[in-house]
Design a protein around this motif. Structure first.
Motif, PDB file in Angstrom:
ATOM      1  N   TYR A  73       0.809  -1.216   0.000  1.00  0.00           N
ATOM      2  CA  TYR A  73       0.000   0.000   0.000  1.00  0.00           C
ATOM      3  C   TYR A  73       0.845   1.271   0.000  1.00  0.00           C
ATOM      4  CZ  TYR A  73      -4.319  -2.518   0.110  1.00  0.00           C
ATOM      5  OH  TYR A  73      -5.376  -3.326  -0.256  1.00  0.00           O
ATOM      6  N   MET A  74       2.057   1.204   0.535  1.00  0.00           N
ATOM      7  CA  MET A  74       2.970   2.335   0.375  1.00  0.00           C
ATOM      8  C   MET A  74       3.233   2.597  -1.099  1.00  0.00           C
ATOM      9  SD  MET A  74       5.928   1.910   3.297  1.00  0.00           S
ATOM     10  CE  MET A  74       6.944   3.140   2.469  1.00  0.00           C
ATOM     11  N   ASP A  75       3.541   1.542  -1.830  1.00  0.00           N
ATOM     12  CA  ASP A  75       3.825   1.679  -3.252  1.00  0.00           C
ATOM     13  C   ASP A  75       2.605   2.188  -4.010  1.00  0.00           C
ATOM     14  OD1 ASP A  75       5.528   0.833  -5.735  1.00  0.00           O
ATOM     15  OD2 ASP A  75       3.583  -0.103  -6.053  1.00  0.00           O
ATOM     16  N   ARG A  76       1.430   1.703  -3.619  1.00  0.00           N
ATOM     17  CA  ARG A  76       0.209   2.042  -4.347  1.00  0.00           C
ATOM     18  C   ARG A  76      -0.134   3.524  -4.227  1.00  0.00           C
ATOM     19  NH1 ARG A  76      -4.957  -1.784  -3.475  1.00  0.00           N
ATOM     20  NH2 ARG A  76      -3.281  -3.298  -3.785  1.00  0.00           N
ATOM     21  N   PHE A  77       0.175   4.138  -3.068  1.00  0.00           N
ATOM     22  CA  PHE A  77      -0.256   5.512  -2.840  1.00  0.00           C
ATOM     23  C   PHE A  77       0.889   6.521  -2.779  1.00  0.00           C
ATOM     24  CE2 PHE A  77      -3.876   3.026  -1.375  1.00  0.00           C
ATOM     25  CZ  PHE A  77      -4.894   3.669  -2.065  1.00  0.00           C
ATOM     26  N   THR A  78       2.089   6.083  -3.126  1.00  0.00           N
ATOM     27  CA  THR A  78       3.200   7.018  -3.209  1.00  0.00           C
ATOM     28  C   THR A  78       2.931   8.078  -4.279  1.00  0.00           C
ATOM     29  OG1 THR A  78       4.817   5.386  -2.448  1.00  0.00           O
ATOM     30  CG2 THR A  78       5.654   7.257  -3.697  1.00  0.00           C
ATOM     31  N   VAL A  79       2.390   7.649  -5.422  1.00  0.00           N
ATOM     32  CA  VAL A  79       2.100   8.602  -6.506  1.00  0.00           C
ATOM     33  C   VAL A  79       1.077   9.630  -6.056  1.00  0.00           C
ATOM     34  CG1 VAL A  79       1.144   8.837  -8.830  1.00  0.00           C
ATOM     35  CG2 VAL A  79       2.708   6.962  -8.324  1.00  0.00           C
ATOM     36  N   ALA A  80       0.075   9.197  -5.280  1.00  0.00           N
ATOM     37  CA  ALA A  80      -0.938  10.137  -4.800  1.00  0.00           C
ATOM     38  C   ALA A  80      -0.320  11.216  -3.918  1.00  0.00           C
ATOM     39  CB  ALA A  80      -2.026   9.389  -4.030  1.00  0.00           C
ATOM     40  N   GLY A  81       0.743  10.877  -3.190  1.00  0.00           N
ATOM     41  CA  GLY A  81       1.391  11.845  -2.315  1.00  0.00           C
ATOM     42  C   GLY A  81       2.165  12.920  -3.052  1.00  0.00           C
ATOM     43  N   VAL A  82       2.496  12.655  -4.328  1.00  0.00           N
ATOM     44  CA  VAL A  82       3.237  13.640  -5.131  1.00  0.00           C
ATOM     45  C   VAL A  82       2.472  13.951  -6.421  1.00  0.00           C
ATOM     46  CG1 VAL A  82       5.503  13.042  -4.202  1.00  0.00           C
ATOM     47  CG2 VAL A  82       4.605  11.763  -6.165  1.00  0.00           C
ATOM     48  N   LEU A  83       1.149  13.808  -6.375  1.00  0.00           N
ATOM     49  CA  LEU A  83       0.351  13.884  -7.599  1.00  0.00           C
ATOM     50  C   LEU A  83       0.437  15.249  -8.273  1.00  0.00           C
ATOM     51  CD1 LEU A  83      -1.550  12.344  -9.457  1.00  0.00           C
ATOM     52  CD2 LEU A  83      -3.466  13.113  -8.041  1.00  0.00           C
ATOM     53  N   ILE A  84       0.473  16.315  -7.488  1.00  0.00           N
ATOM     54  CA  ILE A  84       0.566  17.650  -8.095  1.00  0.00           C
ATOM     55  C   ILE A  84       1.856  17.774  -8.905  1.00  0.00           C
ATOM     56  CG2 ILE A  84       0.670  20.121  -7.645  1.00  0.00           C
ATOM     57  CD1 ILE A  84      -2.036  18.959  -7.073  1.00  0.00           C
ATOM     58  N   ASP A  85       2.967  17.267  -8.343  1.00  0.00           N
ATOM     59  CA  ASP A  85       4.246  17.294  -9.064  1.00  0.00           C
ATOM     60  C   ASP A  85       4.188  16.432 -10.330  1.00  0.00           C
ATOM     61  OD1 ASP A  85       5.377  18.979  -7.226  1.00  0.00           O
ATOM     62  OD2 ASP A  85       6.244  17.365  -6.020  1.00  0.00           O
ATOM     63  N   VAL A  86       3.540  15.273 -10.228  1.00  0.00           N
ATOM     64  CA  VAL A  86       3.417  14.388 -11.388  1.00  0.00           C
ATOM     65  C   VAL A  86       2.612  15.072 -12.498  1.00  0.00           C
ATOM     66  CG1 VAL A  86       2.460  12.187 -12.213  1.00  0.00           C
ATOM     67  CG2 VAL A  86       3.631  12.286 -10.008  1.00  0.00           C
ATOM     68  N   LYS A  87       1.533  15.736 -12.128  1.00  0.00           N
ATOM     69  CA  LYS A  87       0.702  16.434 -13.118  1.00  0.00           C
ATOM     70  C   LYS A  87       1.501  17.536 -13.824  1.00  0.00           C
ATOM     71  CE  LYS A  87      -3.564  17.420 -11.741  1.00  0.00           C
ATOM     72  NZ  LYS A  87      -4.661  17.844 -10.832  1.00  0.00           N
ATOM     73  N   HIS A  88       2.306  18.269 -13.078  1.00  0.00           N
ATOM     74  CA  HIS A  88       3.126  19.323 -13.687  1.00  0.00           C
ATOM     75  C   HIS A  88       4.218  18.726 -14.581  1.00  0.00           C
ATOM     76  CE1 HIS A  88       0.984  22.291 -11.566  1.00  0.00           C
ATOM     77  NE2 HIS A  88       1.622  22.228 -10.408  1.00  0.00           N
ATOM     78  N   TYR A  89       4.840  17.628 -14.116  1.00  0.00           N
ATOM     79  CA  TYR A  89       5.946  17.000 -14.860  1.00  0.00           C
ATOM     80  C   TYR A  89       5.480  16.492 -16.217  1.00  0.00           C
ATOM     81  CZ  TYR A  89       9.822  13.774 -15.836  1.00  0.00           C
ATOM     82  OH  TYR A  89      10.882  13.102 -16.411  1.00  0.00           O
ATOM     83  N   TYR A  90       4.281  15.914 -16.245  1.00  0.00           N
ATOM     84  CA  TYR A  90       3.740  15.402 -17.505  1.00  0.00           C
ATOM     85  C   TYR A  90       2.826  16.441 -18.165  1.00  0.00           C
ATOM     86  CZ  TYR A  90       5.769  10.881 -16.441  1.00  0.00           C
ATOM     87  OH  TYR A  90       6.672   9.869 -16.181  1.00  0.00           O
ATOM     88  N   HIS A  91       3.304  17.684 -18.194  1.00  0.00           N
ATOM     89  CA  HIS A  91       2.686  18.778 -18.963  1.00  0.00           C
ATOM     90  C   HIS A  91       1.269  19.092 -18.510  1.00  0.00           C
ATOM     91  CE1 HIS A  91       6.267  18.313 -21.353  1.00  0.00           C
ATOM     92  NE2 HIS A  91       5.897  17.131 -21.811  1.00  0.00           N
ATOM     93  N   ASP A  92       1.117  19.338 -17.214  1.00  0.00           N
ATOM     94  CA  ASP A  92      -0.143  19.818 -16.625  1.00  0.00           C
ATOM     95  C   ASP A  92      -1.335  18.923 -16.976  1.00  0.00           C
ATOM     96  OD1 ASP A  92       1.016  22.024 -15.362  1.00  0.00           O
ATOM     97  OD2 ASP A  92       0.931  23.212 -17.211  1.00  0.00           O
ATOM     98  N   LEU A  93      -1.282  17.699 -16.469  1.00  0.00           N
ATOM     99  CA  LEU A  93      -2.382  16.755 -16.669  1.00  0.00           C
ATOM    100  C   LEU A  93      -3.662  17.271 -16.026  1.00  0.00           C
ATOM    101  CD1 LEU A  93      -0.573  13.412 -15.748  1.00  0.00           C
ATOM    102  CD2 LEU A  93      -1.045  14.244 -18.058  1.00  0.00           C
ATOM    103  N   GLY A  94      -4.806  16.906 -16.610  1.00  0.00           N
ATOM    104  CA  GLY A  94      -6.086  17.186 -15.986  1.00  0.00           C
ATOM    105  C   GLY A  94      -6.401  16.157 -14.920  1.00  0.00           C
ATOM    106  N   ASN A  95      -7.499  16.364 -14.182  1.00  0.00           N
ATOM    107  CA  ASN A  95      -7.880  15.431 -13.112  1.00  0.00           C
ATOM    108  C   ASN A  95      -8.202  14.039 -13.657  1.00  0.00           C
ATOM    109  OD1 ASN A  95      -7.710  17.211 -10.824  1.00  0.00           O
ATOM    110  ND2 ASN A  95      -9.549  18.232 -11.575  1.00  0.00           N
TER     111      ASN A  95
END
Length: 521
Positions: A73-95
């Motif tokens: 579950y750590m692995d599963r929700f690590t992305v959620a903890g940095v989701l804003i950064d991930v959205k910016h990194y991949y060219h401002d993803l939508g929700n």
């Protein structure tokens, strides 16, 4: 009823207890058994190899499974903890695009769960888990090196992580079921399922902190692979592979029936199907909150003109999730055991109560979020605590209404159902609703617009909680009779059963020793 005989192995499986007082004493041992026919005739002595599991070894196995589940579950929700950064990194993803990351993972996870469920009922489970952990560790590490122009490659690798996790989640609870029985099984499952909220919370915390310390969100995905290798070593060296049905104190050893027969019987099992439907509603709500709540609270603080970083919000949400998990899972197990003394239908009723009582907390958490952040965090904590009541209890229901040789398949079926209609679609659906509402504004990327649109979309979770509570209430109608039926089949008493799934040709019943499995307090 047909005249065919029952599918019991002609290999003797003796559940003989050796009296002990120390931690190294065997919980279950096999020494010899009298091999007799259905009517008790033609008895003869059969010498078999000794197999036993000590209390200490059983507890160590549960502890290792807990560690792996935490990692899961750590692995599963690590992305959620940095989701804003991930959205910016991949060219401002939508929700909705961001929601696809979790949806892709869950889709492969649920598709491969039945495959590993089938294998888990027939092959050595600890090595299937080792294979799965290695797979998810490799793909998680690889996903951290995907460039910003290749978002769909990142989605693909996150999807492949789900294959590895499917092997573990379907198998681990059945090992616990074979090591412990009755109320000890409930407590062992309680310990195991602490990992869901606690691991999820640690995923937010570790992910956000590591990303902040090292300056790149990708480093958050490079923590769990190393821990995965350590867990693989522990499983190989320390964890035990118990015999299927060993803890049932069964006088017979039930062998596998055909896959189609197994599926047909599980579909006919009302308690299994209804509790799985209730758990699907839980997965829908927790999946949406787990993946979108940190982003929602980030936009909420911006709406209130507060200066909060994504890292601090993820850490706060993770801490709340960990605390709510400890309290909720433990409280659920305690309520179940206490209430069961006066009501044998306590398990589904406690689950229903948890879902229905969390509704006002979730509703007012969303409502208050535009006025006061602290009050919102408090309401989220109580709502999550009540949601966590049912994790261990739902698993326990499955294990006592399904016979031992179908449990891995039942686990995989429940995973398939709960994810297909639960957390595989909830982040995407709620993200899609939020994006549709935001598109009505001229500047949909404004934090204030994102906040209001996500707030409105998340109200859907309260309705789903009510539906889930209704499914658990329906489970309470059938749970007693389904539990008794499973116990009769597991103990070879099929006179009152109409389950043709346990009939095959040419097998004998092996009557074993009558000693009870000891209860450790």
């Amino acid at each position: 009823m047909t005249s065919t005989s029952y599918p019991f192995d002609d290999t003797v499986q003796l559940s003989q207890i050796m009296p002990t007082q120390d931690d190294n004493a065997p919980i279950v041992g096999n020494n010899y058994a009298a091999n007799v026919g259905i009517n008790g005739n033609d008895s003869q002595q059969a010498n078999v190899s000794t197999f036993s599991v000590s209390k200490k070894r059983a507890c160590l196995t549960v502890f290792i499974l807990l560690l792996v589940n935490l990692l899961n579950y750590m692995d599963r929700f690590t992305v959620a903890g940095v989701l804003i950064d991930v959205k910016h990194y991949y060219h401002d993803l939508g929700n909705s695009d961001a929601g696809i990351i979790q949806t892709a993972f869950i889709c492969t996870y649920m598709v491969f769960s039945p495959i590993f469920g089938y294998l888990g009922d027939r092959y050595t489970r600890k090595y299937l888990m080792v294979f799965g952990i290695l797979m998810w560790s490799v793909f998680t590490l690889a996903s951290s090196f995907i460039p910003g122009d290749y978002f769909w490659a990142f989605v693909l690798l996150r999807a492949l992580v789900g294959i590895g996790e499917a092997s573990y989640s379907t198998i681990a609870p059945t090992i616990i079921a074979d090591l412990f029985s009755k109320h000890q099984r409930t407590y062992a499952l309680m310990v195991f399922y602490f990992a869901i909220p606690v691991g999820s919370g640690l995923g937010y915390i570790v992910g956000s902190i590591v990303a902040k310390w090292l300056g790149e969100w990708q480093w958050a995905l490079r923590v769990t692979p190393l821990l995965g290798v350590i867990c693989v070593i522990l499983i190989i060296v320390v964890a035990v592979e118990p015999q299927r049905g060993m803890s049932e104190n069964s006088q017979v050893h039930v062998s596998n029936s055909g896959l189609c027969t197994d599926i047909k019987d599980l579909i006919a099992n009302k308690s299994f199907m209804l509790s799985s439907a209730g758990f699907t509603c839980v997965a829908f709500v927790t999946g949406a909150l787990a993946f979108l709540a940190p982003s929602f609270m980030y936009y909420s603080t911006k709406f209130l003109s507060q200066m909060e970083s994504e890292s601090s919000i993820s850490t706060t949400f993770g801490g709340i999730t960990v605390l709510a998990g400890f309290i909720g899972v433990g409280m659920g197990a305690w309520l179940s055991r206490t209430y069961k003394r006066v009501n044998p239908r306590a398990d589904p009723l406690v689950c229903a109560g948890g879902l229905l009582t969390c509704v006002p907390f979730l509703f007012f958490a969303l409502f208050v979020s535009k006025y006061n952040t602290a009050a919102t965090w408090v309401l989220i904590f109580f709502g999550e605590t009540l949601l966590c009541l049912n994790w261990a209890i739902t698993a326990d229901i499955l294990l006592y209404v399904v016979i031992p040789t179908r449990r891995s398949l039942a686990e995989s079926g429940q995973i398939l159902m709960s994810h297909l209609f639960g957390d595989a679609i909830s982040p995407y659906i709620i993200g899609l609703i939020a994006d549709s509402l935001a598109d009505n504004h001229s500047n949909s990327k404004l934090p204030s617009v994102q906040f209001v649109s996500m707030q409105t979309a998340l109200y859907l979770t309260t309705f789903v909680c009510v539906v889930g509570g209704a499914f658990y209430l329906a489970t309470a109608i059938y749970v007693e009779q389904d539990k008794k039926k499973a116990e009769k089949i597991s103990h070879g008493n099929l006179e009152d059963s109409d389950d043709d799934a346990v009939f095959t040709d040419g097998s004998d019943v092996n009557y074993l020793a009558d000693e009870d499995v000891p209860n450790y307090h």
